[in-house]
Scaffold this active site. Structure first.
Site, mmCIF file in Angstrom:
data_model
loop_
_atom_site.group_PDB
_atom_site.id
_atom_site.type_symbol
_atom_site.label_atom_id
_atom_site.label_comp_id
_atom_site.label_asym_id
_atom_site.label_seq_id
_atom_site.Cartn_x
_atom_site.Cartn_y
_atom_site.Cartn_z
ATOM 1 N N ASP A 1 -6.921 -11.987 47.094
ATOM 2 C CA ASP A 1 -6.885 -10.546 46.515
ATOM 3 C C ASP A 1 -7.045 -9.609 47.498
ATOM 4 O O ASP A 1 -6.989 -9.974 48.706
ATOM 5 C CB ASP A 1 -8.152 -10.614 45.652
ATOM 6 C CG ASP A 1 -7.860 -9.624 44.480
ATOM 7 O OD1 ASP A 1 -6.740 -8.770 44.521
ATOM 8 O OD2 ASP A 1 -8.745 -9.776 43.510
ATOM 9 N N ALA B 1 -8.308 -5.467 48.691
ATOM 10 C CA ALA B 1 -9.838 -4.513 48.545
ATOM 11 C C ALA B 1 -9.413 -3.160 48.746
ATOM 12 O O ALA B 1 -8.494 -2.929 49.478
ATOM 13 C CB ALA B 1 -10.828 -5.295 49.469
ATOM 14 N N GLU C 1 -10.519 -9.648 38.106
ATOM 15 C CA GLU C 1 -10.816 -10.185 39.490
ATOM 16 C C GLU C 1 -12.331 -10.696 39.797
ATOM 17 O O GLU C 1 -12.324 -11.586 40.506
ATOM 18 C CB GLU C 1 -10.643 -8.951 40.640
ATOM 19 C CG GLU C 1 -8.946 -8.318 40.531
ATOM 20 C CD GLU C 1 -8.704 -7.197 41.120
ATOM 21 O OE1 GLU C 1 -7.732 -6.762 41.775
ATOM 22 O OE2 GLU C 1 -9.818 -6.370 41.372
HETATM 23 C C1 5RP Z 1 -7.254 -3.595 42.026
HETATM 24 C C2 5RP Z 1 -7.903 -3.996 43.200
HETATM 25 C C3 5RP Z 1 -6.955 -4.042 44.502
HETATM 26 O O1 5RP Z 1 -7.273 -5.174 45.323
HETATM 27 C C4 5RP Z 1 -7.472 -3.073 45.463
HETATM 28 O O2 5RP Z 1 -7.297 -1.699 44.652
HETATM 29 C C5 5RP Z 1 -6.512 -3.121 46.712
HETATM 30 O O3 5RP Z 1 -5.181 -2.564 46.187
HETATM 31 P P1 5RP Z 1 -3.888 -2.337 47.381
HETATM 32 O O4 5RP Z 1 -3.881 -3.693 47.863
HETATM 33 O O5 5RP Z 1 -3.104 -1.831 46.473
HETATM 34 O O6 5RP Z 1 -4.501 -1.425 48.290
HETATM 35 O O7 5RP Z 1 -9.005 -4.213 43.504
HETATM 36 O O8 5RP Z 1 -8.247 -3.826 40.920
#
Ligand code: 5RP
Length: 226
Positions: free
Chosen positions: A85, A87, A107
């Site tokens: 995932d 962040a 998540e």
């Molecule tokens: C979505 C999240 C994403 O993991 C977080 O916003 C990071 O996103 P990105 O990789 O586009 O910067 O928590 O709810």
């Protein structure tokens, strides 16, 4: 150094997918960094990798299906081997702020079900202290005024998230408050206080959740481990 965040996201994602093993049930996060991981997993599946995915959002589900990744859902699995995932921020303890994309509820559930969680990020996400990025809170609409008041009592300043001039609704039909608590010196304590607010379904502090953060850094990657 001239940074290229998209390249850093892709490098982090390509490093993370090396931890995938045949037969795994994989949690698939949400966001522009995870996009690269899902794309790489799609290619691995085409080359014969046998995994099944569980998505944290409709957007990820759609991308995974379009790439031929076999998908299941939380009704059909009890544990997840590995989740990859993104962040919005991470600190040296590997505590996280998440939820910029509004997928924080799924998540958090998928992370809780996972034996291992790898976070992938570009270098802009690394901070000394969490809190520059406003903390997303998923709030049940019936409780919105109450939660707003409780957040104020914790010295937070929350605003209701809007998108395209409309109130943003999560996949669960809830609101997101983006809450400014200033720099969060004790993330675990704030997390515990927020957990006690009725009607606040879930917040974006992920404490002691990530086992690794893989950060794209220029032309390479750095792995932080807990
Ligand atoms: C979505 C999240 C994403 O993991 C977080 O916003 C990071 O996103 P990105 O990789 O586009 O910067 O928590 O709810």
């Amino acid at each position: 150094m001239q940074r290229n965040p998209e390249r850093e996201k892709e490098l982090a994602a390509l490093e993370a997918v090396k931890y995938i093993k045949d037969g795994m049930t994989l949690g698939l996060g949400t966001g522009s960094t995870v996009y690269y991981a899902v794309r790489a997993i799609g290619e691995m599946v085409q080359q014969g990798l046998n995994i099944r995915g569980v998505a944290t959002s409709a957007a990820t589900q759609q991308q995974a299906i379009s790439l031929g990744i076999p998908m299941t859902d939380t009704a059909h699995v009890t544990t997840i081997d590995l989740t990859i995932d993104g962040a919005d921020e991470f600190d040296r303890n590997l505590d996280l702020v998440k939820g910029g994309g509004g997928a924080l509820f799924k998540e958090k559930i998928i992370a809780a079900m996972s034996k291992e969680v790898i976070i992938i990020a570009d270098a802009s996400k690394k901070v000394d202290v969490l809190g520059e990025f406003k903390l997303p809170l998923e709030v049940v609409p019936f409780a919105a005024n109450y939660v707003m008041q409780q957040v104020k009592m914790l010295n937070g300043n929350a605003t209701l998230r809007q998108r395209d001039g409309q109130v943003f609704k999560t996949e669960q039909g809830n609101y997101i408050f983006d809450a400014d608590f200033g720099l969060i010196q004790n993330a675990a304590a704030l997390s515990a206080q927020l957990n006690n607010i009725e009607g606040l379904l879930v917040h974006g502090l992920f404490i002691q959740t990530a086992h690794k953060v893989i950060m794209g850094d220029g032309d390479g990657t750095v792995v932080f481990e807990r």
